[in-house]
Write a protein that holds these residues in place. Structure first.
Motif, short mmCIF file in Angstrom:
data_model
loop_
_atom_site.label_atom_id
_atom_site.label_comp_id
_atom_site.label_asym_id
_atom_site.label_seq_id
_atom_site.Cartn_x
_atom_site.Cartn_y
_atom_site.Cartn_z
N LEU A 222 -14.67 -8.84 -80.44
CA LEU A 222 -15.05 -9.96 -79.76
C LEU A 222 -14.17 -10.80 -79.44
O LEU A 222 -13.05 -10.83 -80.32
N PRO A 223 -14.04 -11.64 -78.37
CA PRO A 223 -12.73 -12.42 -77.97
C PRO A 223 -12.87 -13.78 -79.08
O PRO A 223 -13.98 -13.93 -79.65
N LEU A 224 -11.76 -14.57 -79.16
CA LEU A 224 -11.67 -15.57 -80.00
C LEU A 224 -12.27 -16.52 -79.53
O LEU A 224 -12.84 -17.09 -80.37
N LYS A 225 -12.88 -16.82 -78.32
CA LYS A 225 -13.41 -17.97 -77.70
C LYS A 225 -15.03 -17.74 -78.21
O LYS A 225 -15.85 -18.82 -78.46
N PHE A 226 -15.37 -16.62 -78.64
CA PHE A 226 -16.73 -16.47 -79.18
C PHE A 226 -16.98 -17.13 -80.45
O PHE A 226 -17.92 -17.82 -80.50
N TYR A 227 -16.03 -17.04 -81.38
CA TYR A 227 -15.91 -17.53 -82.65
C TYR A 227 -16.00 -19.24 -82.80
O TYR A 227 -16.04 -19.90 -83.47
N GLN A 228 -15.11 -19.80 -81.55
CA GLN A 228 -14.81 -21.13 -81.42
C GLN A 228 -15.74 -21.97 -80.52
O GLN A 228 -15.64 -23.10 -80.15
N GLN A 229 -16.94 -21.23 -80.33
CA GLN A 229 -18.30 -22.16 -79.89
C GLN A 229 -18.59 -23.16 -80.99
O GLN A 229 -18.31 -23.36 -82.05
N LYS A 230 -19.00 -24.33 -80.14
CA LYS A 230 -19.13 -25.63 -81.01
C LYS A 230 -20.40 -25.50 -81.75
O LYS A 230 -20.58 -26.11 -83.00
N GLU A 231 -21.58 -24.98 -81.34
CA GLU A 231 -22.90 -24.83 -82.32
C GLU A 231 -22.91 -23.66 -83.12
O GLU A 231 -23.17 -22.47 -82.51
N VAL A 232 -22.97 -23.96 -84.46
CA VAL A 232 -22.90 -23.01 -85.25
C VAL A 232 -24.11 -22.12 -85.35
O VAL A 232 -24.29 -20.61 -85.41
N THR A 233 -25.27 -22.63 -85.05
CA THR A 233 -26.59 -21.90 -84.69
C THR A 233 -26.76 -21.03 -83.79
O THR A 233 -27.13 -19.97 -83.71
N VAL A 234 -25.79 -21.44 -82.50
CA VAL A 234 -25.78 -20.49 -81.35
C VAL A 234 -24.98 -19.37 -81.81
O VAL A 234 -25.54 -18.07 -81.50
N VAL A 235 -23.97 -19.43 -82.56
CA VAL A 235 -23.14 -18.19 -83.08
C VAL A 235 -23.95 -17.32 -83.95
O VAL A 235 -23.90 -16.11 -83.89
N ALA A 236 -24.54 -17.99 -84.77
CA ALA A 236 -25.47 -17.36 -85.61
C ALA A 236 -26.70 -16.43 -85.00
O ALA A 236 -26.63 -15.32 -85.57
N ARG A 237 -27.03 -16.96 -84.09
CA ARG A 237 -28.02 -16.08 -83.38
C ARG A 237 -27.26 -15.03 -82.23
O ARG A 237 -27.97 -13.88 -82.34
N GLN A 238 -26.06 -15.37 -81.93
CA GLN A 238 -25.75 -14.31 -80.85
C GLN A 238 -24.98 -13.40 -81.89
O GLN A 238 -24.70 -12.24 -81.08
N LEU A 239 -24.70 -13.32 -82.87
CA LEU A 239 -24.22 -12.31 -83.90
C LEU A 239 -25.02 -11.40 -84.10
O LEU A 239 -24.69 -10.29 -84.41
N LEU A 240 -26.43 -11.92 -84.20
CA LEU A 240 -27.41 -10.53 -84.23
C LEU A 240 -27.22 -9.40 -83.17
O LEU A 240 -27.18 -9.87 -81.93
#
Length: 217
Positions: free
Chosen positions: A21-39
């Motif tokens: 995954l690119p670095l920009k994926f991890y640096q998104q502002k909303e942690v809940t969005v990242v948590a959903r996208q990690l599924l």
């Protein structure tokens, strides 16, 4: 997922490894969005020449300074939490109850201590090696829980602050998970967090057998 589906995924992933995954994926502002996208994404470890991997099927979001359930609530900076204040894209691994190592993905930008706990995986690569690490005669709970998955994947304190774009532990794209497949609920073991314990910050793939049995509020 049905057994035939799981076997097919294991064969595909072992033969055709994907990009990190690119670095920009991890640096998104909303942690809940990242948590959903990690599924659906694939967590990989490469330790002593042994590659093991699993599809992420359950996560929990922790929103840092404003989240009473977070280790970094109220901007608490300690030797343990300092890694959370770094830029997104690193591993936060800590020992829980003196027994289990728990693996978290640090997100957002430096000085915003967001993190996502990986709670469960569906194993797809190196399953025999995972079983040896976990227990050679027990596989039912192999990666169905945050402590179990860390043991099976070889994750311990030595991987704390490890770069998730490196060569030891990383995350690959995996499979597509639609919004209809995602279930949101409350987190596990955060009763102390008051009203924040009721936040719907836990996410899992509906009807996946590898989702942990932990109960939220």
């Amino acid at each position: 997922m049905r057994k035939c589906r799981r076997t097919t995924l294991a064969g595909i992933f072992s033969k055709y490894p994907m990009k990190k995954l690119p670095l920009k994926f991890y640096q998104q502002k909303e942690v809940t969005v990242v948590a959903r996208q990690l599924l659906g994404k694939k967590l990989v470890t490469q330790l002593n020449g042994v590659r093991t991997a699993g599809i992420i099927v359950e996560t929990e979001a922790y929103a840092g300074a404003v989240d009473r359930a977070s280790h970094a609530w109220n901007n608490r900076r300690t030797q343990r939490t300092e890694v959370m204040f770094g830029p997104g894209g690193t591993a936060y691994v800590y020992l829980c109850y003196g027994i289990h190592y728990l693996f978290n993905v640090v997100t957002n930008v430096a000085d915003t201590p967001h993190a996502v706990l990986i709670r469960a995986l569906e194993p797809v690569e190196g399953i025999a090696d995972m079983q040896l690490r976990y227990h050679p005669k027990t596989s039912a709970l192999l990666t169905a829980g945050p402590g179990s998955l860390s043991k099976a994947m070889g994750i311990n304190a030595s991987l704390n602050s490890e770069n998730l774009r490196g060569e030891i532990i990383w995350i690959e794209p995996g499979i597509t998970v639609t919004d209809e497949q995602i279930v949101a609920s409350t987190r596990v073991g955060v009763d102390y967090a008051g009203a924040d314990a009721l936040l719907p910050y836990r996410f899992h793939i509906r009807n996946n057998k590898w989702v942990s049995k932990g109960k939220g509020l």
